[in-house]
Design a protein around this motif. Sequence first.
Motif, PDB file in Angstrom:
ATOM      1  N   GLN A 246      59.680  39.269 -14.618  1.00  0.00           N
ATOM      2  CA  GLN A 246      59.700  38.122 -13.718  1.00  0.00           C
ATOM      3  C   GLN A 246      60.094  36.879 -14.504  1.00  0.00           C
ATOM      4  N   ARG A 247      60.948  36.088 -13.940  1.00  0.00           N
ATOM      5  CA  ARG A 247      61.242  34.774 -14.520  1.00  0.00           C
ATOM      6  C   ARG A 247      60.853  33.715 -13.503  1.00  0.00           C
ATOM      7  N   LEU A 248      59.958  32.821 -13.944  1.00  0.00           N
ATOM      8  CA  LEU A 248      59.560  31.711 -13.073  1.00  0.00           C
ATOM      9  C   LEU A 248      60.386  30.496 -13.478  1.00  0.00           C
TER      10      LEU A 248
ATOM     11  N   GLU B  61      59.130  33.651 -18.828  1.00  0.00           N
ATOM     12  CA  GLU B  61      59.443  35.066 -18.605  1.00  0.00           C
ATOM     13  C   GLU B  61      58.187  35.898 -18.810  1.00  0.00           C
ATOM     14  N   ILE B  62      57.836  36.665 -17.804  1.00  0.00           N
ATOM     15  CA  ILE B  62      56.695  37.586 -17.874  1.00  0.00           C
ATOM     16  C   ILE B  62      57.275  38.994 -17.942  1.00  0.00           C
TER      17      ILE B  62
ATOM     18  N   LYS C 275      55.295  20.595  -2.158  1.00  0.00           N
ATOM     19  CA  LYS C 275      56.305  20.640  -3.214  1.00  0.00           C
ATOM     20  C   LYS C 275      56.293  22.036  -3.826  1.00  0.00           C
ATOM     21  N   THR C 276      57.464  22.541  -4.142  1.00  0.00           N
ATOM     22  CA  THR C 276      57.572  23.829  -4.829  1.00  0.00           C
ATOM     23  C   THR C 276      57.940  23.559  -6.276  1.00  0.00           C
ATOM     24  N   LEU C 277      57.152  24.106  -7.201  1.00  0.00           N
ATOM     25  CA  LEU C 277      57.362  23.834  -8.627  1.00  0.00           C
ATOM     26  C   LEU C 277      58.079  24.964  -9.336  1.00  0.00           C
ATOM     27  N   PHE C 278      57.838  26.192  -8.899  1.00  0.00           N
ATOM     28  CA  PHE C 278      58.465  27.366  -9.515  1.00  0.00           C
ATOM     29  C   PHE C 278      59.066  28.259  -8.428  1.00  0.00           C
ATOM     30  N   ILE C 279      60.229  28.809  -8.746  1.00  0.00           N
ATOM     31  CA  ILE C 279      60.781  29.910  -7.953  1.00  0.00           C
ATOM     32  C   ILE C 279      60.966  31.087  -8.894  1.00  0.00           C
TER      33      ILE C 279
END
Length: 255
Positions: A135-137, A155-156, A173-177
């Motif tokens: 996963q990449r945030l 990166e997880i 507000k969205t901080l990470f996708i």
Amino acid sequence: MQQTIRVTVWCEHNQDRYEPVSLVYPHGMHEAIAEGLRQVSDFQVRTVTQHDPECGLDNELISSTDVLIWWSHLDNNDLPDDLADRVCSHVLNRGMGLLVLHSAMFSKPWQKLMGIYPQPPGWGSFRTMPQGERQRLWVITPGHPIVQGIDACIEIPRDEMYGEPLLIPEPDKTLFISWFEGGDVCRSGCIFERGNGKIFLFTPGHETFPIYYQKEIRQVLKNAVRWLAPSGTGAFQPDVPYRDGTPKENLQHRL
Ligand code: ZN
């Protein structure tokens, strides 16, 4: 001198008592989350679990909590409604911050605060796959306090996939996708304001992977605690009379 921020890490503490999760989190997930926060000198960190009296949510403890961190999964529906309401009340009225982790998206306090009436497979649900994908945030609001010290992305190596559509209210507000190697995407870091309180949803953290030991994840949690701590003075005064001192309308008949 900075004021102490009183943090309570709440965990259902079910799967992490048994293998395979106990191999990853031998002292429980809550202790791993708390360990990262205890590195900060002005945080006062306690842990409680759903096995404690009043599910760890007794009035004294919650009244002395500035930020509540919540990890839950299998036992979400076992939490009594009045205790979930107590959590919501402290967020709405006292301005307690709430940090909602991973499958706590199915918890009662989160769903009540979001106005989610769970009716699978619809509102409040989303696509998941727990096999473990990279996963990449991606940080999409680089100026926000919660992402300070974080590079372009986190990166997880392996996490459960949470995929859109996440059927949640539109975040303030969205901080990470997040991107997952299987091609899915997800709004993985979202903030909301409800009443006097702030809420941060942070979706990483499947129990079989050592995500809460990861340096960048711990940095986000530290930043989030600082941002979530109550800052207002509680100016909401519902009993303020109408002009010239006329008592406001009694709304009891509408309840
Ligand atoms: Zn999971």
